[in-house]
Design an enzyme around this catalytic site. Structure first.
Site, PDB file in Angstrom:
ATOM      1  N   SER A 125       0.829  -1.205   0.000  1.00 36.53           N
ATOM      2  CA  SER A 125       0.000   0.000   0.000  1.00 36.53           C
ATOM      3  C   SER A 125       0.862   1.252   0.000  1.00 36.53           C
ATOM      4  O   SER A 125       1.962   1.264   0.555  1.00 36.53           O
ATOM      5  CB  SER A 125      -0.860  -0.020   1.269  1.00 36.53           C
ATOM      6  OG  SER A 125      -1.410   1.247   1.538  1.00 36.53           O
ATOM      7  N   TYR A 149      -2.124  -0.245  10.584  1.00 37.63           N
ATOM      8  CA  TYR A 149      -2.356  -0.910   9.292  1.00 37.63           C
ATOM      9  C   TYR A 149      -1.154  -0.679   8.373  1.00 37.63           C
ATOM     10  O   TYR A 149      -0.583  -1.621   7.814  1.00 37.63           O
ATOM     11  CB  TYR A 149      -3.633  -0.369   8.629  1.00 37.63           C
ATOM     12  CG  TYR A 149      -3.690  -0.669   7.150  1.00 37.63           C
ATOM     13  CD1 TYR A 149      -3.919  -1.959   6.692  1.00 37.63           C
ATOM     14  CD2 TYR A 149      -3.465   0.333   6.205  1.00 37.63           C
ATOM     15  CE1 TYR A 149      -3.936  -2.249   5.323  1.00 37.63           C
ATOM     16  CE2 TYR A 149      -3.488   0.057   4.845  1.00 37.63           C
ATOM     17  CZ  TYR A 149      -3.723  -1.233   4.413  1.00 37.63           C
ATOM     18  OH  TYR A 149      -3.724  -1.504   3.064  1.00 37.63           O
ATOM     19  N   LYS A 153       1.823  -3.375   6.870  1.00 33.51           N
ATOM     20  CA  LYS A 153       2.219  -3.538   5.468  1.00 33.51           C
ATOM     21  C   LYS A 153       3.739  -3.354   5.316  1.00 33.51           C
ATOM     22  O   LYS A 153       4.402  -4.109   4.603  1.00 33.51           O
ATOM     23  CB  LYS A 153       1.481  -2.526   4.581  1.00 33.51           C
ATOM     24  CG  LYS A 153       0.008  -2.825   4.381  1.00 33.51           C
ATOM     25  CD  LYS A 153      -0.219  -4.091   3.570  1.00 33.51           C
ATOM     26  CE  LYS A 153      -1.664  -4.307   3.206  1.00 33.51           C
ATOM     27  NZ  LYS A 153      -1.910  -5.624   2.581  1.00 33.51           N
TER      28      LYS A 153
END
Length: 336
Positions: A125, A149, A153
């Protein structure tokens, strides 16, 4: 025929990618724990592709189940989508995100290594760029994160990079997505978020279809043309095509390869709302509210490396993205 394992293959991006992999001649096996998707998606994939992929309702943290699967199939590669993805929830439940996204990937890689399958395409991402100093963003920019989050990643990127350094037989492709929107042209599959959507576009379409009352626009005092946040929105079908390109080129790639996936064009929140209204003829009731903590002013990609090395570039413009998103939502007002 190459057999590819797709983790999280009944999810939004996974399902669109599975259809394109089948069209490109791959045999696809899906695992998904269905925490954020439905098994019904397999019926839709079959309807669109003519093939029903082999499916297992497995969790990537289940070592024994994965080992059994890798003994049953000879996978040429893994495309790894499975992961939790709600930024807000990650700040409330960080351990859940680190357990699922990070520990789950470690388990997956252990099983892959044991089975001698050492090709992985990872769904990363643009959040790994944190708050970039300038735009457009190239793959050489420094990485940092603003929420668990994003941190999960980036940790997985680092783990896969270290794994490849330790064993050059591995080929690792890290695909850094910008903002996926849109749906399959048929309106048969699309984005079906659980509960209240976290992302702008399903929120816009759910307001337009009457499912939600109004859209909150978080801040109109950013240093952008209309004061609202600017992002690089990319059609999910373009994103899926990039995964197929990566899967097809794995044998020609080596080491750890990192690619931005975006259009190279930034659109503001109000650009999205205004274009959506003009494309669909549907009014979107919105209200300007306070900025959200952790949001950045603008973020868009330089995706030229993917064009050079994967032969991939985004083809679909904003109008088509919004038309396709609306076709899915209006055909499926309550999702799947």
């Amino acid at each position: 025929m190459q057999t590819v394992l797709v983790t999280g293959g009944t999810g939004y991006i996974g399902s669109h990618t599975v259809i394109q992999l089948i069209a490109a001649g791959f045999k696809v096996v899906i695992i998904d724990n269905l925490s954020n998707s439905k098994e019904l998606v397999l019926d839709r994939i079959e309807k669109l592709s003519g093939v029903r992929p082999d499916f297992y309702a497995y969790d990537i943290r289940n070592f024994d189940a994965l080992r059994e699967l890798f003994q049953q199939y000879k996978f040429s590669s893994v495309i790894h989508f499975a992961g939790l993805k709600a930024v807000g929830e990650s700040t409330q439940l960080p351990l859940k995100y680190y357990d699922n996204n990070v520990a789950g990937t470690v388990t997956l890689c252990e099983v892959m290594a044991e089975a001698g399958c050492k090709n992985i395409v990872f769904s990363s991402s643009a959040t790994v760029y944190g708050d970039p100093g300038t735009v457009p963003i190239t793959e050489s920019f420094a990485t940092s994160t603003t929420n668990p989050y994003g941190s999960s990643k980036l940790m997985v990127e680092n783990i896969l990079t270290d794994l490849q350094s330790s064993d050059p037989e591995w080929t690792v492709v890290l695909l850094r997505y910008f903002n996926p929107i849109g749906a399959h042209k048929s309106g048969i599959i699309g984005e079906d978020p659980k509960d209240i959507p976290n992302n702008l576009l399903p929120y816009v379409t759910q307001v337009a279809v009457g499912k939600l009352q109004q859209l909150s626009v978080f801040g109109n005092d950013y240093p952008t043309k209309d004061g609202t946040g600017v992002r690089d929105y990319i059609h999910v079908e373009d994103l899926a095509a990039a995964h197929v390109s990566a899967a097809e080129k794995l044998d020609a790639l080596s080491g750890t390869c990192i690619y931005n996936l975006g259009t190279g064009q930034g659109y503001s929140v109000l650009d999205i709302v205004n274009t959506f209204e003009s494309v669909t003829g549907k009014a979107v009731n919105y209200q300007i509210t306070e900025r959200r903590p952790g949001d950045i002013a603008e973020c868009w990609a330089d995706a030229s490396l993917a064009k050079q090395q994967l032969g991939w570039s985004a083809k679909k413009g904003l109008q088509e993205m919004l038309e396709d998103a609306w076709r899915w939502q209006s055909n499926n007002p309550d999702g799947y």
